[in-house]
Design a protein around this motif. Structure first.
Motif, short mmCIF file in Angstrom:
data_model
loop_
_atom_site.label_atom_id
_atom_site.label_comp_id
_atom_site.label_asym_id
_atom_site.label_seq_id
_atom_site.Cartn_x
_atom_site.Cartn_y
_atom_site.Cartn_z
N PRO A 169 8.33 -8.36 10.74
CA PRO A 169 8.38 -8.07 12.18
C PRO A 169 9.47 -7.07 12.51
O PRO A 169 10.56 -7.10 11.94
N VAL A 170 9.15 -6.18 13.44
CA VAL A 170 10.12 -5.17 13.89
C VAL A 170 10.23 -5.27 15.40
O VAL A 170 9.59 -6.11 16.02
N ASN A 171 10.99 -4.39 15.99
CA ASN A 171 11.13 -4.36 17.45
C ASN A 171 9.81 -3.90 18.05
O ASN A 171 9.55 -2.72 18.15
N GLU A 172 8.97 -4.88 18.41
CA GLU A 172 7.60 -4.55 18.83
C GLU A 172 7.54 -3.77 20.13
O GLU A 172 6.68 -2.91 20.30
N VAL A 173 8.46 -4.02 21.05
CA VAL A 173 8.43 -3.31 22.33
C VAL A 173 8.63 -1.82 22.10
O VAL A 173 7.90 -0.98 22.59
N ALA A 174 9.65 -1.49 21.31
CA ALA A 174 9.93 -0.09 21.03
C ALA A 174 8.78 0.57 20.30
O ALA A 174 8.40 1.70 20.60
N ASN A 175 8.20 -0.15 19.34
CA ASN A 175 7.11 0.43 18.57
C ASN A 175 5.82 0.54 19.36
O ASN A 175 5.00 1.42 19.11
N MET A 176 5.60 -0.37 20.31
CA MET A 176 4.42 -0.25 21.18
C MET A 176 4.51 1.05 21.98
O MET A 176 3.53 1.75 22.18
#
Length: 418
Positions: free
Chosen positions: A407-414
């Motif tokens: 898992p990564v920083n999903e908000v930034a990657n979205m």
């Protein structure tokens, strides 16, 4: 002024397209004007799909370079696909038995559509057994497979080629760099093409509504409501439970894929979003070699929305003709669908072709499909969106199963992915 997001632009295109189609219902000029716009968008997407799939798989496999690990991933993937699509078939059959969408339908009120082209396709594909289909996964000419868009053959060749690059060590690095550059360039091209998506959606949905009209849904309204209701149940409950078991939220996944789901729904084509969902799954933590293998393979073996619809539609036609199918006959239908839904994957109009092959096998009247062919596009939109969710979730499940999901920083990657 805040910029409208891609999802917002696609939604506006969808709404305006429906309005234009409804206003100009039955006017052939609308089709002549809008169809080329929609066709150009679909052709732009198809143009980049094969290069992206080949480059992504070659880079991913060459990076892993372990044939045993790839074989293990392939085995888990196919097992998962078989389990989920079987559940989809059972859900479709159960929904048809609970809600009886075909009971009491007055066939004299329904328009019949010519399905002769589907019949011809079915006759040509029925001669091929499942063994023949497996044999044909191995291409005799990779270039021909690329030209024909034969996804399974393309995946097989790319896997072998990637392993070859890994095996030759230093000598393979320039080739690997070429494919890495190709993948990067094609993803850039995808982002540029997506700027045209709202216009493509507007044109394609406008043509659909102007050709069939919203009134065409009324006689078969119960079927449409049952299909969409069952698909929503399947995504939120069945796939929701699978996602929960994998430590992920189905609502988080749907939010992540909102642009792609709107686009797939509007165009009724999962190809339009293949490059972007591969990219997004990789950005939220799926390893490149898993996302690059699982998602394209799922386009042939994991069409959850399509198999659910095929099961439901088969029972619907039986009910429409007043045929009471026994439990044994419905189990037979399920077994046939488990084979036919994979055996002729990649055939144009695959859902209709599978239904024709299935109805003939289980003794149901194939003529019944002519009554629902007119609204098939509306139903296709829903099942395409379900297919996209199912294949995206599959990449997460297999990544978790392998213990490789990071898992990564999903908000930034979205934000980056959009």
């Amino acid at each position: 002024m805040k910029k409208i997001s891609l999802a917002g632009q696609i939604f506006i295109g969808l709404v305006v397209g429906i309005a234009v189609g409804a206003i100009f219902y039955g006017n052939p000029t609308v089709n002549e004007v809008l169809q080329p716009i929609g066709d150009v968008f679909l052709r732009l997407i198809k143009m980049i799909v094969v290069p992206i799939v080949v480059a992504s798989i070659v880079v991913a496999v060459a990076g892993v370079g372990d044939i045993k690990q790839l074989g293990k991933i392939g085995g888990k993937t196919l097992l998962y696909f078989e389990i989920i699509t079987t559940i989809a078939i059972i859900v479709g059959i159960a929904a048809a038995n609970i809600f009886h969408p075909g009971t009491g339908v007055n066939m004299s009120q329904l328009d019949q559509t010519d399905i002769s082209s589907y019949v011809e396709t079915t006759e040509s594909t029925e001669t091929k057994s499942l063994v023949d289909t497996i044999v044909e996964i191995v291409p005799t000419n990779p270039i021909a497979a690329f030209a024909e868009g034969d996804m399974l053959a393309i995946i097989f060749f790319s896997l072998i080629f990637g392993l070859g690059i890994s095996a030759i060590g230093e000598r393979g690095k320039p080739v690997l760099a070429f494919f890495q550059g190709t993948a990067d360039a094609m993803f850039w091209a995808t982002n540029q093409i997506m700027k045209f998506a709202p216009f493509g959606v507007f044109a394609l949905i406008g043509v659909t509504v102007s050709k069939f009209g919203l009134a065409s849904l009324i006689p078969l309204g119960k079927l449409v409501i049952t299909v969409y209701g069952t698909m929503i149940f399947f995504v939120l409950v069945v796939l929701g439970v699978v996602a929960k078991m994998s430590g992920y939220s189905i609502f988080k996944l749907i939010k992540l894929l909102k642009d792609e789901l709107l686009l797939a729904f509007s165009t009724a084509s999962s190809e339009t979003v293949l490059p972007r969902i591969m990219d997004k799954m990789e950005k939220i933590g799926c390893p490149k070699h898993i996302a690059s293998f699982v998602i394209p393979t799922g386009y042939s073996f994991n069409l959850d929305g399509s198999t659910l619809y095929q099961a439901l539609a088969a029972i619907f036609i039986a009910q429409m003709y007043g045929i009471d199918m026994t439990i044994a006959e419905q189990v037979s239908l399920m077994l046939v669908l488990m084979v036919t839904s994979k055996g002729i994957a990649g055939v144009p109009g695959v859902s209709f072709v599978v239904l024709l092959a299935t109805l003939g096998t289980v003794g149901l009247p194939v003529e019944g499909l002519a009554f629902i062919a007119g609204i098939d596009r509306i139903l296709d939109m829903g099942r395409t969106a379900v297919n996209v969710v199912g294949n995206s979730l599959a990449a997460i499940v297999i990544s978790k199963w392998e213990g490789k999901f990071t898992p990564v920083n999903e908000v930034a990657n979205m934000e980056k992915a959009s």
